[in-house]
Design a protein around this motif. Structure first.
Motif, PDB file in Angstrom:
ATOM      1  N   HIS A  54      -6.600  -5.224  -8.337  1.00 21.93           N
ATOM      2  CA  HIS A  54      -6.189  -5.330  -9.743  1.00 21.93           C
ATOM      3  C   HIS A  54      -6.827  -4.177 -10.507  1.00 21.93           C
ATOM      4  N   THR A  55      -5.988  -3.308 -11.072  1.00 22.15           N
ATOM      5  CA  THR A  55      -6.467  -2.091 -11.737  1.00 22.15           C
ATOM      6  C   THR A  55      -5.830  -1.964 -13.118  1.00 22.15           C
ATOM      7  N   PRO A  56      -6.200  -2.837 -14.060  1.00 22.16           N
ATOM      8  CA  PRO A  56      -5.568  -2.801 -15.385  1.00 22.16           C
ATOM      9  C   PRO A  56      -5.908  -1.521 -16.140  1.00 22.16           C
ATOM     10  N   GLY A  57      -5.114  -1.283 -17.175  1.00 22.10           N
ATOM     11  CA  GLY A  57      -5.317  -0.123 -18.037  1.00 22.10           C
ATOM     12  C   GLY A  57      -3.991   0.482 -18.441  1.00 22.10           C
ATOM     13  N   HIS A  58      -3.213   0.942 -17.466  1.00 18.76           N
ATOM     14  CA  HIS A  58      -1.849   1.399 -17.764  1.00 18.76           C
ATOM     15  C   HIS A  58      -1.000   0.208 -18.196  1.00 18.76           C
ATOM     16  N   ALA A  59      -1.241  -0.916 -17.564  1.00 22.59           N
ATOM     17  CA  ALA A  59      -0.643  -2.203 -17.938  1.00 22.59           C
ATOM     18  C   ALA A  59      -1.656  -3.283 -17.563  1.00 22.59           C
ATOM     19  N   PRO A  60      -1.618  -4.433 -18.230  1.00 21.85           N
ATOM     20  CA  PRO A  60      -2.644  -5.451 -17.982  1.00 21.85           C
ATOM     21  C   PRO A  60      -2.670  -5.964 -16.549  1.00 21.85           C
ATOM     22  N   GLY A  61      -1.491  -6.051 -15.947  1.00 20.47           N
ATOM     23  CA  GLY A  61      -1.402  -6.576 -14.594  1.00 20.47           C
ATOM     24  C   GLY A  61      -1.177  -5.502 -13.550  1.00 20.47           C
ATOM     25  N   ALA A  62      -1.511  -4.268 -13.862  1.00 24.47           N
ATOM     26  CA  ALA A  62      -1.318  -3.191 -12.894  1.00 24.47           C
ATOM     27  C   ALA A  62      -2.169  -3.440 -11.654  1.00 24.47           C
ATOM     28  N   VAL A  63      -1.577  -3.176 -10.492  1.00 24.93           N
ATOM     29  CA  VAL A  63      -2.305  -3.279  -9.234  1.00 24.93           C
ATOM     30  C   VAL A  63      -2.071  -2.018  -8.410  1.00 24.93           C
ATOM     31  N   CYS A  64      -3.010  -1.758  -7.499  1.00 21.83           N
ATOM     32  CA  CYS A  64      -2.834  -0.768  -6.456  1.00 21.83           C
ATOM     33  C   CYS A  64      -2.888  -1.504  -5.123  1.00 21.83           C
ATOM     34  N   LEU A  65      -2.304  -0.917  -4.112  1.00 15.17           N
ATOM     35  CA  LEU A  65      -2.206  -1.543  -2.791  1.00 15.17           C
ATOM     36  C   LEU A  65      -2.830  -0.608  -1.773  1.00 15.17           C
ATOM     37  N   TYR A  66      -3.927  -1.075  -1.149  1.00 12.27           N
ATOM     38  CA  TYR A  66      -4.726  -0.220  -0.273  1.00 12.27           C
ATOM     39  C   TYR A  66      -4.634  -0.707   1.160  1.00 12.27           C
ATOM     40  N   ASP A  67      -4.272   0.205   2.063  1.00  9.61           N
ATOM     41  CA  ASP A  67      -4.238  -0.095   3.493  1.00  9.61           C
ATOM     42  C   ASP A  67      -5.174   0.858   4.222  1.00  9.61           C
ATOM     43  N   PRO A  68      -6.368   0.393   4.589  1.00  5.56           N
ATOM     44  CA  PRO A  68      -7.298   1.296   5.271  1.00  5.56           C
ATOM     45  C   PRO A  68      -6.768   1.783   6.609  1.00  5.56           C
ATOM     46  N   GLY A  69      -5.951   0.968   7.290  1.00  5.41           N
ATOM     47  CA  GLY A  69      -5.385   1.385   8.567  1.00  5.41           C
ATOM     48  C   GLY A  69      -4.453   2.569   8.424  1.00  5.41           C
ATOM     49  N   LEU A  70      -3.704   2.585   7.326  1.00  3.95           N
ATOM     50  CA  LEU A  70      -2.808   3.704   7.046  1.00  3.95           C
ATOM     51  C   LEU A  70      -3.511   4.834   6.292  1.00  3.95           C
ATOM     52  N   GLY A  71      -4.743   4.563   5.857  1.00  2.65           N
ATOM     53  CA  GLY A  71      -5.468   5.559   5.081  1.00  2.65           C
ATOM     54  C   GLY A  71      -4.779   5.907   3.787  1.00  2.65           C
ATOM     55  N   THR A  72      -4.167   4.894   3.158  1.00  9.73           N
ATOM     56  CA  THR A  72      -3.287   5.137   2.009  1.00  9.73           C
ATOM     57  C   THR A  72      -3.509   4.085   0.938  1.00  9.73           C
ATOM     58  N   VAL A  73      -3.455   4.526  -0.328  1.00  9.58           N
ATOM     59  CA  VAL A  73      -3.412   3.603  -1.449  1.00  9.58           C
ATOM     60  C   VAL A  73      -2.189   3.940  -2.300  1.00  9.58           C
ATOM     61  N   PHE A  74      -1.410   2.911  -2.599  1.00 10.64           N
ATOM     62  CA  PHE A  74      -0.247   3.047  -3.478  1.00 10.64           C
ATOM     63  C   PHE A  74      -0.712   2.701  -4.889  1.00 10.64           C
ATOM     64  N   THR A  75      -0.641   3.678  -5.800  1.00  8.67           N
ATOM     65  CA  THR A  75      -1.301   3.515  -7.089  1.00  8.67           C
ATOM     66  C   THR A  75      -0.360   3.236  -8.255  1.00  8.67           C
ATOM     67  N   GLY A  76       0.947   3.156  -8.017  1.00 14.46           N
ATOM     68  CA  GLY A  76       1.841   2.930  -9.147  1.00 14.46           C
ATOM     69  C   GLY A  76       1.630   4.000 -10.194  1.00 14.46           C
ATOM     70  N   ASP A  77       1.381   3.579 -11.442  1.00 14.53           N
ATOM     71  CA  ASP A  77       1.122   4.534 -12.523  1.00 14.53           C
ATOM     72  C   ASP A  77      -0.347   4.518 -12.955  1.00 14.53           C
ATOM     73  N   THR A  78      -1.241   4.026 -12.084  1.00 15.36           N
ATOM     74  CA  THR A  78      -2.663   3.990 -12.430  1.00 15.36           C
ATOM     75  C   THR A  78      -3.339   5.319 -12.193  1.00 15.36           C
ATOM     76  N   LEU A  79      -3.026   5.979 -11.073  1.00 17.64           N
ATOM     77  CA  LEU A  79      -3.633   7.281 -10.766  1.00 17.64           C
ATOM     78  C   LEU A  79      -2.555   8.229 -10.256  1.00 17.64           C
ATOM     79  N   PHE A  80      -2.543   9.433 -10.822  1.00 14.51           N
ATOM     80  CA  PHE A  80      -1.627  10.482 -10.415  1.00 14.51           C
ATOM     81  C   PHE A  80      -2.402  11.707  -9.949  1.00 14.51           C
ATOM     82  N   LYS A  81      -1.684  12.660  -9.386  1.00 14.13           N
ATOM     83  CA  LYS A  81      -2.268  13.966  -9.137  1.00 14.13           C
ATOM     84  C   LYS A  81      -2.593  14.573 -10.493  1.00 14.13           C
ATOM     85  N   GLY A  82      -3.869  14.703 -10.781  1.00  9.18           N
ATOM     86  CA  GLY A  82      -4.278  15.288 -12.053  1.00  9.18           C
ATOM     87  C   GLY A  82      -4.819  14.312 -13.067  1.00  9.18           C
ATOM     88  N   GLY A  83      -4.836  13.016 -12.732  1.00  9.62           N
ATOM     89  CA  GLY A  83      -5.472  12.111 -13.676  1.00  9.62           C
ATOM     90  C   GLY A  83      -4.857  10.739 -13.785  1.00  9.62           C
TER      91      GLY A  83
END
Length: 209
Positions: A124-153
């Motif tokens: 749960h990563t609120p800020g851009h929206a109250p219920g914003a979430v990111c999805l992290y898979d350590p096996g894939l070495g990947t996090v899907f960040t939606g609109d919480t984090l972009f290249k550059g900020g």
């Protein structure tokens, strides 16, 4: 078979606070040859269904409920029988787009969504929206960040339901602590890595104020 990640770009409009903007969204399909999940069903349910093909779509996971990330979710669910997942703190935003259709399941911080070799942990990563979430898979070495984090900020926080200090807390405490080699796959545009973004946190704070 290990999970793989596919990217589909769809086009449409983002509408909030009386304004409308043309946007292109990343739709992420995660799974294997038999079963997948979709992260952010944006704009074009039929195009997403074609990309899924004859695989079983088990879940449509919404990183947040801005219209450009959820506007195709009910139609895609109707086409495929998949369930729609959303964090409950974004229900007010969801209702702006889909007043007569609720999500099927609530996302909870820390839960793991499994799909064909992928194990996506909900952050749960609120800020851009109250219920914003990111999805992290350590096996894939990947996090899907939606609109919480972009290249550059961080994602934008200048509109209703958003809050800059909150997104900074989410970035500092939940995302930038991930391994630096973690790939960041975003809701719009090109990806990045945690290691490329983490050194810039203080710049973002200064810029945001």
């Amino acid at each position: 078979m290990a999970a793989r990640i596919e990217r589909l770009v769809t086009s449409g409009q983002f509408t909030l606070d009386g304004g409308t903007w043309d946007v292109e969204n990343n739709v992420w399909i995660v799974g294997d040859d038999r079963e997948v999940i979709v992260i952010d069903a944006a704009h074009d349910a039929e195009a997403i269904a074609r990309a899924v093909g004859d695989r079983r779509l088990t879940a449509i996971v919404c990183t947040h409920a801005h219209n450009d990330h959820v506007n195709a979710a009910p139609a895609l669910a109707d086409l495929t029988g998949a369930t729609i997942w959303l964090h409950p703190d974004d229900l007010a935003l969801w209702k702006q787009t889909h007043p007569h259709r609720d999500p099927d399941r609530h996302l909870v911080d820390g839960q793991v969504i499994e799909a064909a070799g992928a194990d996506l942990t909900v952050l749960h990563t609120p800020g851009h929206a109250p219920g914003a979430v990111c999805l992290y898979d350590p096996g894939l070495g990947t996090v899907f960040t939606g609109d919480t984090l972009f290249k550059g900020g961080p994602g934008a926080t200048g509109r209703s339901y958003s809050h800059f200090p909150t997104i900074i807390d989410s970035l500092r405490d939940r995302l930038l602590t991930l391994p630096p080699e973690t790939k960041v796959l975003t809701g719009h545009g090109d990806g990045t890595t945690i290691g490329d973004e983490a050194p810039h946190l203080e710049e973002w704070i200064t810029r945001g104020h």
